[in-house]
Design an enzyme around this catalytic site. Structure first.
Site, mmCIF file in Angstrom:
data_model
loop_
_atom_site.group_PDB
_atom_site.id
_atom_site.type_symbol
_atom_site.label_atom_id
_atom_site.label_comp_id
_atom_site.label_asym_id
_atom_site.label_seq_id
_atom_site.Cartn_x
_atom_site.Cartn_y
_atom_site.Cartn_z
ATOM 1 N N ASP A 35 5.409 3.815 -2.367
ATOM 2 C CA ASP A 35 5.391 2.852 -3.470
ATOM 3 C C ASP A 35 6.620 3.090 -4.326
ATOM 4 O O ASP A 35 6.906 4.224 -4.700
ATOM 5 C CB ASP A 35 4.128 3.039 -4.312
ATOM 6 C CG ASP A 35 2.874 2.721 -3.512
ATOM 7 O OD1 ASP A 35 2.946 1.849 -2.629
ATOM 8 O OD2 ASP A 35 1.837 3.362 -3.752
ATOM 9 N N ASP B 175 -4.675 -8.151 1.919
ATOM 10 C CA ASP B 175 -5.554 -7.303 1.112
ATOM 11 C C ASP B 175 -6.936 -7.932 1.156
ATOM 12 O O ASP B 175 -7.104 -9.085 0.736
ATOM 13 C CB ASP B 175 -5.066 -7.242 -0.341
ATOM 14 C CG ASP B 175 -3.771 -6.442 -0.477
ATOM 15 O OD1 ASP B 175 -3.408 -5.729 0.478
ATOM 16 O OD2 ASP B 175 -3.114 -6.544 -1.533
#
Lengths: 205, 250
Positions: free
Chosen positions: B11, B130
């Site tokens: 990330d 997702d």
């Protein structure tokens, strides 16, 4: 000096960087005159066959490239570059290729997960300078949906198995081509690029 | 044989790798190039950089990071986060990424998937899904998990595969952060519904989880962040564990 043909379908940064890291002089170019004076040629690429051929022609690169390869300049095709060297492709309709390698580009069987994406193994079939230092079952990085069916099997230097067995490396005269991406294949790929860089004009390994 | 892939996810915020739980309590965890090089040296098969930069200069920050990563790393890497259109995709690919991952933009305009696959090649278009379970189904979420859509996750996976996506990165929001393992049923449902590779994501907390994702669930690759970041296991350990159990690993 290695001349990398930029026909504007994808980024060539990884290939250029890898070659430079290995200590080779590199020229990335879309200029037909640079092709005419090349000492060694790499035709790289990812993407669609039709667009690739169209761009090579539009940029005026196809004819000088064909001439230069026919005159004996050591040449390496990578992935789509390998396909473009062939006679024809059935990717989205039938397209003529550069016809420097006799073979046809066909789709991987629909029963498989396509694209064939990831690290798969090389099975050398014949000794060749390009594969010096490469051991049986070495892993290299593939990403493709089509593969080359050569007219004659004797151009196949190494195969890979993905349910079917297909050519991973081919060689004819002064031309080598890989279905995988040596520039994304860590030390195995670097060795292959190094080996190619050793080839001099008129020397066919 | 084609090897199963182990993919660490990094990330990235403002050009730095961050670690945190669900994007809160972020703390600096280093330089993306250095982290990427370390993973690559340990045997990572690919890398995923997920950008969460919110600043107005994000385009330049991300482009610069991608260039630096491409200059240093010789395994494939994917960049995702905030890519809205073909221009964004082109810029990231030109900077040297091998693939881009699209999530919200794909849901908002599925024709972008088709257009991008045609223009840049299916091989570089990863669709990130997702997904969260609810009564009677599994729904697709966008905007980093903040917005629920009416789309069914398995149907959406089929749709993007038909539109030309080259790969699916499937994250179970229910499993994400729990360290209780991937959602094996969901992963299997998606992997059986499409003929493109599926990357399992969300929930990896142990080596066994990686193993079950790759075998029982039929994923082509497993993605994990925290177990690698916090050095709970190394990639080399993961690979030898899987190899000992008969999984084809590079």
């Amino acid at each position: 000096m290695i001349t990398v043909v930029d026909y504007k379908v994808n980024n060539l940064r990884s290939l250029e960087n890898t070659l430079r890291r290995l200590g080779h002089d590199v020229r990335v170019t879309s200029d037909p005159n640079d092709i005419r004076t090349a000492e060694q040629l790499i035709l790289p690429g990812v993407g669609a066959f039709g667009d690739g051929m169209a761009n090579l022609r539009k940029l005026g690169l196809a004819d000088p490239f064909i001439e230069k390869v026919k005159s004996g300049t050591p040449t390496l095709g990578i992935c789509l570059g390998m396909h473009l060297l062939c006679t024809e492709s059935e990717e989205f309709g039938l397209h003529r290729g550069l016809d420097l390698l006799q073979g046809r580009v066909v789709k991987l069987p629909a029963s498989l997960r396509v694209p064939h994406m990831g690290w798969n193994q090389l099975h050398p079939k014949r000794a060749n300078g390009l594969m010096e230092g490469i051991t049986e079952s070495a892993f290299v990085y593939f990403v493709h949906s089509y593969y080359v069916q050569p007219e004659a099997d004797d151009i196949v230097l190494a195969t890979t198995d993905y349910e079917i067995e297909f050519p991973a490396i081919v060689h004819a005269r002064n031309i080598w081509a890989t279905q995988f991406h040596p520039e994304k294949s860590q030390h195995v790929g670097e060795r292959i690029l190094d080996n190619f860089a050793q080839v001099r004009r008129g020397q066919f390994l | 044989m084609l090897a199963k892939r182990i993919i660490p996810c990094l990330d990235v915020n403002n050009g730095r790798v961050v670690k945190g739980i669900h994007f809160v309590n972020l703390r600096d965890a280093g330089d993306p190039v250095e982290c990427g090089l370390r993973y690559s040296a340990e045997g990572a098969d690919e890398l995923v950089f997920l950008d969460i930069t919110a600043s107005s200069d994000r385009r330049n920050i991300v482009a610069e990071m991608v260039r630096r990563v491409a200059d240093a790393i010789n395994i494939p890497f994917t960049v995702g986060g905030g890519l809205r259109n073909a221009g964004d995709i082109q810029e990231i690919l030109r900077c040297g990424a091998d693939k881009v991952s699209l999530n919200t933009a794909a849901v908002d305009s599925p024709e972008l998937v088709q257009k991008a696959a045609k223009r840049f090649g299916s091989q570089c278009i990863v669709i990130a899904i997702d997904a969260r379970r609810e009564n009677g189904g599994v729904k697709v979420y966008t905007q980093g998990g903040r917005v629920r859509t009416d789309r069914d996750a398995v149907e959406w996976a089929k749709a993007v595969a038909d539109l030309g996506a080259g790969e699916i990165l499937l994250t179970s929001m229910d499993a994400d952060g729990t360290k209780n393992g991937y959602d094996l049923d969901l992963t299997r449902s998606v992997a059986e519904a499409v003929r493109i590779p599926v990357i399992a994501s969300g929930g990896a907390g142990s080596l066994e989880h990686l193993y079950r994702g790759l075998t029982e669930a039929g994923a082509s690759a497993v993605l994990a962040a925290s177990i690698f970041h916090f050095r709970e296991v190394t990639i080399a350990q993961a690979k030898s564990y899987l190899r000992e159990r008969g999984v084809v690993i590079r």
